[in-house]
Each structure stands twice: as structure tokens, then as C-alpha cells.
Design a protein around this motif. Sequence first.
Motif, mmCIF file in Angstrom:
data_model
loop_
_atom_site.group_PDB
_atom_site.id
_atom_site.type_symbol
_atom_site.label_atom_id
_atom_site.label_comp_id
_atom_site.label_asym_id
_atom_site.label_seq_id
_atom_site.Cartn_x
_atom_site.Cartn_y
_atom_site.Cartn_z
ATOM 1 N N THR A 28 -8.053 6.193 10.615
ATOM 2 C CA THR A 28 -9.269 5.964 9.841
ATOM 3 C C THR A 28 -9.026 5.828 8.341
ATOM 4 O O THR A 28 -9.982 5.671 7.587
ATOM 5 C CB THR A 28 -10.285 7.100 10.077
ATOM 6 N N SER A 29 -7.776 5.902 7.911
ATOM 7 C CA SER A 29 -7.497 5.719 6.487
ATOM 8 C C SER A 29 -6.203 4.944 6.291
ATOM 9 O O SER A 29 -5.324 4.947 7.160
ATOM 10 C CB SER A 29 -7.399 7.067 5.761
ATOM 11 N N LYS A 30 -6.102 4.310 5.125
ATOM 12 C CA LYS A 30 -4.884 3.559 4.824
ATOM 13 C C LYS A 30 -3.700 4.508 4.682
ATOM 14 O O LYS A 30 -2.571 4.141 4.995
ATOM 15 C CB LYS A 30 -5.065 2.694 3.582
ATOM 16 N N HIS A 31 -3.958 5.722 4.257
ATOM 17 C CA HIS A 31 -2.883 6.707 4.123
ATOM 18 C C HIS A 31 -2.298 7.067 5.483
ATOM 19 O O HIS A 31 -1.073 7.158 5.632
ATOM 20 C CB HIS A 31 -3.399 7.953 3.397
ATOM 21 N N GLN A 32 -3.159 7.261 6.460
ATOM 22 C CA GLN A 32 -2.683 7.541 7.819
ATOM 23 C C GLN A 32 -1.885 6.362 8.365
ATOM 24 O O GLN A 32 -0.863 6.556 9.016
ATOM 25 C CB GLN A 32 -3.864 7.819 8.750
ATOM 26 N N THR A 48 -3.218 -0.579 -5.155
ATOM 27 C CA THR A 48 -4.601 -0.661 -4.681
ATOM 28 C C THR A 48 -4.814 -2.012 -4.008
ATOM 29 O O THR A 48 -3.984 -2.926 -4.137
ATOM 30 C CB THR A 48 -5.585 -0.545 -5.858
ATOM 31 N N MET A 57 -5.108 -0.750 10.530
ATOM 32 C CA MET A 57 -5.638 0.590 10.807
ATOM 33 C C MET A 57 -6.229 0.661 12.218
ATOM 34 O O MET A 57 -6.015 1.646 12.935
ATOM 35 C CB MET A 57 -6.702 0.958 9.764
ATOM 36 N N ASN A 117 -8.272 -6.162 2.298
ATOM 37 C CA ASN A 117 -8.953 -5.111 3.063
ATOM 38 C C ASN A 117 -9.121 -5.503 4.532
ATOM 39 O O ASN A 117 -9.075 -4.642 5.414
ATOM 40 C CB ASN A 117 -10.296 -4.770 2.421
ATOM 41 N N THR A 129 0.838 -1.200 0.000
ATOM 42 C CA THR A 129 0.000 0.000 0.000
ATOM 43 C C THR A 129 0.872 1.250 0.000
ATOM 44 O O THR A 129 0.568 2.229 -0.687
ATOM 45 C CB THR A 129 -0.941 -0.005 1.217
#
Length: 74
Positions: A59-63, A30, A53, A46, A25
Motif C-alpha cells: 500500500t505504499s511506495k516504501h513497502q 519524488t 505496488m 504515479n 524512488t
Amino acid sequence: MLGPGVDKGDLPKFTKRELDVLSWTSQGKTAWEVSVILGMSEKTVNFHLGNAMRKLGVTSKHQAVLKCVAAGLL
């Protein structure tokens, strides 16, 4: 929030699969692409990403990726 001077010891323990999913990721893949690379379903990707997570309290994969990068895990 993790900042300067934070090390891997401040992070929760991750499974190998959670780390695999976070690593791919972080490279911009994706969930579908990660599923193909790792040979699992997109739903399973997921699932592992969601567990990571939750452990990180984000709350996001980016975080999630940013916290792990900041701690030098990825």
C-alpha cells in the motif's frame, strides 16, 4: 512478506518503466523528480508506481521499494 532467501523469481514481472520508477524512488526521488529525470508526467510516474505496488500487494511506495531491495531486484 519477502524475507531472507527470497529471490527475484518470487516477484511479479515488471515493465521497464515500473523498474525505472522503482529504482529512482529507492534513491529518494519524488514522483515529480522522477518525472523530470525520465521525461514523463508526474501522473504517469504515479501510474507506473501504482501498478508496481498493486503487483507487489503493498500500500505504499516504501513497502514496494523494500520488497524489491529484499529480493535483490534494486
